[in-house]
Write an enzyme that holds these catalytic residues in place. Sequence first.
Site, PDB file in Angstrom:
ATOM      1  CG  HIS A   1      -4.375  30.960  22.319  1.00 42.06           C
ATOM      2  ND1 HIS A   1      -4.314  30.622  23.648  1.00 42.06           N
ATOM      3  CD2 HIS A   1      -3.354  30.291  21.719  1.00 42.06           C
ATOM      4  CE1 HIS A   1      -3.308  29.784  23.852  1.00 42.06           C
ATOM      5  NE2 HIS A   1      -2.705  29.571  22.708  1.00 42.06           N
TER       6      HIS A   1
ATOM      7  CG  ASP B   1      -4.613  28.121  19.233  1.00 39.34           C
ATOM      8  OD1 ASP B   1      -4.920  27.196  20.009  1.00 39.34           O
ATOM      9  OD2 ASP B   1      -3.425  28.415  18.943  1.00 39.34           O
TER      10      ASP B   1
ATOM     11  CD  GLU C   1      -1.840  25.421  17.828  1.00 39.23           C
ATOM     12  OE1 GLU C   1      -0.967  26.271  17.605  1.00 39.23           O
ATOM     13  OE2 GLU C   1      -2.489  25.377  18.887  1.00 39.23           O
TER      14      GLU C   1
ATOM     15  CD1 TRP D   1       2.725  24.917  27.052  1.00 41.57           C
ATOM     16  CD2 TRP D   1       2.881  24.202  24.938  1.00 41.57           C
ATOM     17  NE1 TRP D   1       3.756  25.594  26.456  1.00 41.57           N
ATOM     18  CE2 TRP D   1       3.869  25.176  25.155  1.00 41.57           C
ATOM     19  CE3 TRP D   1       2.780  23.603  23.679  1.00 41.57           C
ATOM     20  CZ2 TRP D   1       4.764  25.569  24.158  1.00 41.57           C
ATOM     21  CZ3 TRP D   1       3.654  23.993  22.687  1.00 41.57           C
ATOM     22  CH2 TRP D   1       4.631  24.959  22.928  1.00 41.57           C
TER      23      TRP D   1
ATOM     24  CG  HIS E   1      -5.292  25.718  24.088  1.00 44.28           C
ATOM     25  ND1 HIS E   1      -5.214  26.413  22.901  1.00 44.28           N
ATOM     26  CD2 HIS E   1      -5.867  26.565  24.974  1.00 44.28           C
ATOM     27  CE1 HIS E   1      -5.713  27.630  23.067  1.00 44.28           C
ATOM     28  NE2 HIS E   1      -6.107  27.744  24.319  1.00 44.28           N
TER      29      HIS E   1
ATOM     30  CG  HIS F   1       0.157  31.184  18.165  1.00 43.37           C
ATOM     31  ND1 HIS F   1       1.195  30.290  18.270  1.00 43.37           N
ATOM     32  CD2 HIS F   1      -0.954  30.493  18.504  1.00 43.37           C
ATOM     33  CE1 HIS F   1       0.726  29.118  18.664  1.00 43.37           C
ATOM     34  NE2 HIS F   1      -0.574  29.202  18.812  1.00 43.37           N
TER      35      HIS F   1
ATOM     36  CG  HIS G   1      -6.200  22.727  20.468  1.00 42.13           C
ATOM     37  ND1 HIS G   1      -5.069  21.965  20.470  1.00 42.13           N
ATOM     38  CD2 HIS G   1      -5.782  24.026  20.537  1.00 42.13           C
ATOM     39  CE1 HIS G   1      -4.001  22.744  20.549  1.00 42.13           C
ATOM     40  NE2 HIS G   1      -4.399  24.000  20.577  1.00 42.13           N
TER      41      HIS G   1
HETATM   42 ZN   LIG Z   1      -1.829  27.603  19.396  1.00 41.07          ZN
END
Ligand SMILES: [Zn+2]
Length: 202
Positions: A53, A49, A165, A16, A43, A153, A47
């Site tokens: 998170h 979450d 994800e 990200w 992440h 989320h 992965h």
């Molecule tokens: Zn996420």
Amino acid sequence: MIYDISPPLTPRLAVWPGDVPLSHRVMCDGDPVAASALRTTVHLGSHVDAPCHVGRGAATIDQCPLDWYLGPCQVMRVNVARGQCVVPELLGPIETPRVLIATDSYPDPENFNEDYAALSPALIAFLKGHGVKLVGIDTPSVDVFAAKDLPTHHACLEHDIVILEGLVLRDVPAGLYELIALPLKLVGFDGSPVRAVLRTLA
Ligand SMILES: [Zn+2]
């Protein structure tokens, strides 16, 4: 047969924007042993979450029951435009408590494209209504890139659905499988990389 649905973890793997990419440091080069250290965001690549998170005080990854990440799973391929959200109308019948959604909108794990497709909050409520407890996607996030308040989320948190994800589902036919995607026992962490695989049913 086993489908490996994880991207290769290399320093080139996109994370990200602003997050910590993987770095691989060789601590000992083979004499007498080879030993490496790594630094990375949790992440990373495929992965999970943890609820914490996005939910302050919610469960950390070590507190999540392993049976969430292991068991009957359904891969669904959807036809969704780049940058758009998958809505309930795009899905067929839900048959398992784990659903992986293939959007084919994030084709190269080494190049972050911001116009990947994501999931709508309404889809999460719909999945909850069908007994789903894990949702996975082949993009970096269940929320669209521009969604700074992360409504999907938060919908997952509200409905007790855990998130997987960064999957690579390009070569996986739609259908029923066994999912194995166990997080590391990282105490107090907000997620974990996983080696995600799908086993075909006998
Ligand atoms: Zn996420």
